[in-house]
Design a protein around this motif. Structure first.
Motif, PDB file in Angstrom:
ATOM      1  N   GLY A  36      -7.851   8.320   6.007  1.00  0.00           N
ATOM      2  CA  GLY A  36      -6.757   7.385   6.266  1.00  0.00           C
ATOM      3  C   GLY A  36      -7.123   5.944   5.973  1.00  0.00           C
TER       4      GLY A  36
ATOM      5  N   ASN B 105      -1.573   8.871  13.317  1.00  0.00           N
ATOM      6  CA  ASN B 105      -2.272   8.522  12.070  1.00  0.00           C
ATOM      7  C   ASN B 105      -1.392   7.781  11.075  1.00  0.00           C
TER       8      ASN B 105
ATOM      9  N   LYS C 135       0.847  -1.199   0.000  1.00  0.00           N
ATOM     10  CA  LYS C 135       0.000   0.000   0.000  1.00  0.00           C
ATOM     11  C   LYS C 135       0.881   1.246   0.000  1.00  0.00           C
TER      12      LYS C 135
HETATM   13 MG    MG Z   1      -2.483   7.403   6.027  1.00  0.00          MG
END
Ligand code: MG
Ligand code: ADP
Ligand code: ASP
Length: 403
Positions: free
Chosen positions: A151, A209, A7
């Protein structure tokens, strides 16, 4: 041959040069004989820019329309990356969430993945294609596009890795891994070699985050081992996994969350059932409450304070003010000038000295605490927003977490 899910976040695909950097990295993994599924986020600040654009039209846009709109960001980067891989002479195909069959519930803007169909991806992998999937999005039972919350591409990647029984799930980002604090706040923060699911879940939920908290929840549930690493170098990252032995280090990380609002119900009647009444009003409106503080009753009244996220603030104020008479309270006050600063570590359970050290660090720095909440693996304090970054630094120092 292994099946690897990689990712790449927004900063990793921010411009053409970065997209080619990612393409080369993906091709390298593919050329080593692996099957590769790539999950991408929208480029750079695209999602923020799209949100700003929607505000030019409506201050309160429909969530359904917003989800369809924001999903475009990830669709742009998936196609650009597929084109870049093709430029490098390899076979690639991009797929949006609905094309894969990423089925979610219908809570627009914060959907949960319910099921992922693996057929389409497997068919393309069997044809030796590199499959590029748009992160952050899915489709609900009405065939509408949904998004997973800010996110959320991390969660897309972990869910796909779980559905395909992938051998590896790598989360590439703009830092070398998970640190003892956000390296943008604490310059000498230390990179962790590994961290347990539970600790990472707390850190992510409390404001770190670097990973979407749902992605960690899902990785734990399906036992997907995650690696967080940089897309810009080859350094080893941080492994997120089930860590059996609790390490000596009591505190693994310090984090802050600015998305907090505090509401106080002042001079509410000191009768049994008042807390029940307040929090049932809030839960009926799906308002999540975090830290709760109730004062000792005096002269027949007491105060109840709690925190919530900023997007729930207005509806919380509305429902409480509408019921002020039946609550028998004098007034509702609120502030957004607060942050929650937390320390996290599985080793802190049964160590009363940990809280003392944290409070001492804040006292030394002259930072006032308005609320405290603890669990076995974390301690959180509510403090003025303007002091939050300083608080993270002094606490980090106090526990000697630096590299
Ligand atoms: Mg992120
Ligand atoms: P991406 O676009 O790759 O998803 P994010 O911006 O979502 O990247 O997450 C990476 C950022 O997370 C880093 O740039 C860093 O500033 C921030 N961050 C916050 N807390 C931490 C932490 N404890 N360790 C590493 N990074 C952190
Ligand atoms: N593009 C989305 C966001 O900015 C999802 C993600 O980056 O993971 O929140």
């Amino acid at each position: 041959m292994a099946l690897i899910v990689q990712k790449f976040g927004g900063s990793s695909v921010a411009n053409a040069e970065r997209v080619f950097n990612v393409a080369r990295r993906v091709v390298e993994t593919y050329d080593a004989g692996n099957s590769v599924v790539v999950v991408v986020s929208a480029q750079g600040d695209t999602t923020d820019d799209l949100i700003a654009k929607s505000k030019e039209i409506s201050k309160t846009p429909s969530k359904r329309e917003m989800d369809a709109f924001l999903s475009a960001g990830e669709q742009m980067s998936m196609t650009l990356l597929a084109m870049a891989i093709q430029e490098l002479g390899k076979s690639a195909i991009s797929l949006a969430g609905w094309q894969v069959g990423i089925h979610t519930d219908s809570q627009y803007s914060a959907s949960r993945i319910k099921k992922i169909s693996s057929e389409r991806i497997m068919k393309e992998l069997d044809a030796r294609k590199i499959v590029v999937v748009a992160g952050f999005q899915g489709i609900n039972k009405y065939d509408d596009i949904t998004t997973l919350g800010r996110g959320g591409s991390d969660t897309s990647a972990v869910a796909i890795a779980a559905a395909l029984h992938a051998d590896k799930c790598e989360i590439f980002t703009d830092v070398d891994g998970v640190y003892t604090a956000d390296p943008r706040i604490v310059a000498n923060a230390q990179k962790l070699d590994d961290i347990s699911y539970d600790e990472m879940l707390e850190l992510a939920s409390l404001g770190a985050n670097v990973l979407h908290n749902r992605s960690v929840e899902m990785a734990k549930k399906f036992n997907v081992q995650l690696v967080v690493r940089s897309s810009l170098n080859k350094n080893e990252g941080t492994i997120v996994r089930e860590v059996k032995k609790v390490e000596q280090m009591l505190v693994r990380g310090v984090t802050r969350d600015n998305d907090v609002a505090r509401i106080s119900i002042c001079e509410i009647k000191d009768d049994p059932g008042k807390a029940f009444q307040v929090f049932s009003l809030l839960s009926k409106k799906q308002i999540n409450v975090d830290v709760i503080l109730q004062s000792i009753g005096r002269d027949g009244t007491k105060d109840i304070s709690f925190t919530t996220s900023q997007d729930h603030l207005q509806s919380a104020l509305d429902v409480l003010n509408d019921n002020l008479d039946s609550l028998e309270a004098s007034r509702i006050i609120h502030t957004e000038d607060v942050s929650k600063v937390s320390i996290v570590g599985a080793g802190m359970v049964n160590n009363p000295g940990v809280a003392t050290l944290m409070f001492e660090a804040l006292y030394d720095a002259g930072i006032n605490i308005s609320m405290i909440s603890t669990s076995e693996i974390k301690i959180s304090v509510l403090i003025p927003k303007e002091d939050a970054e300083r608080a993270v630094r002094v606490i980090h120092d106090k526990f000697n977490l630096h590299a």
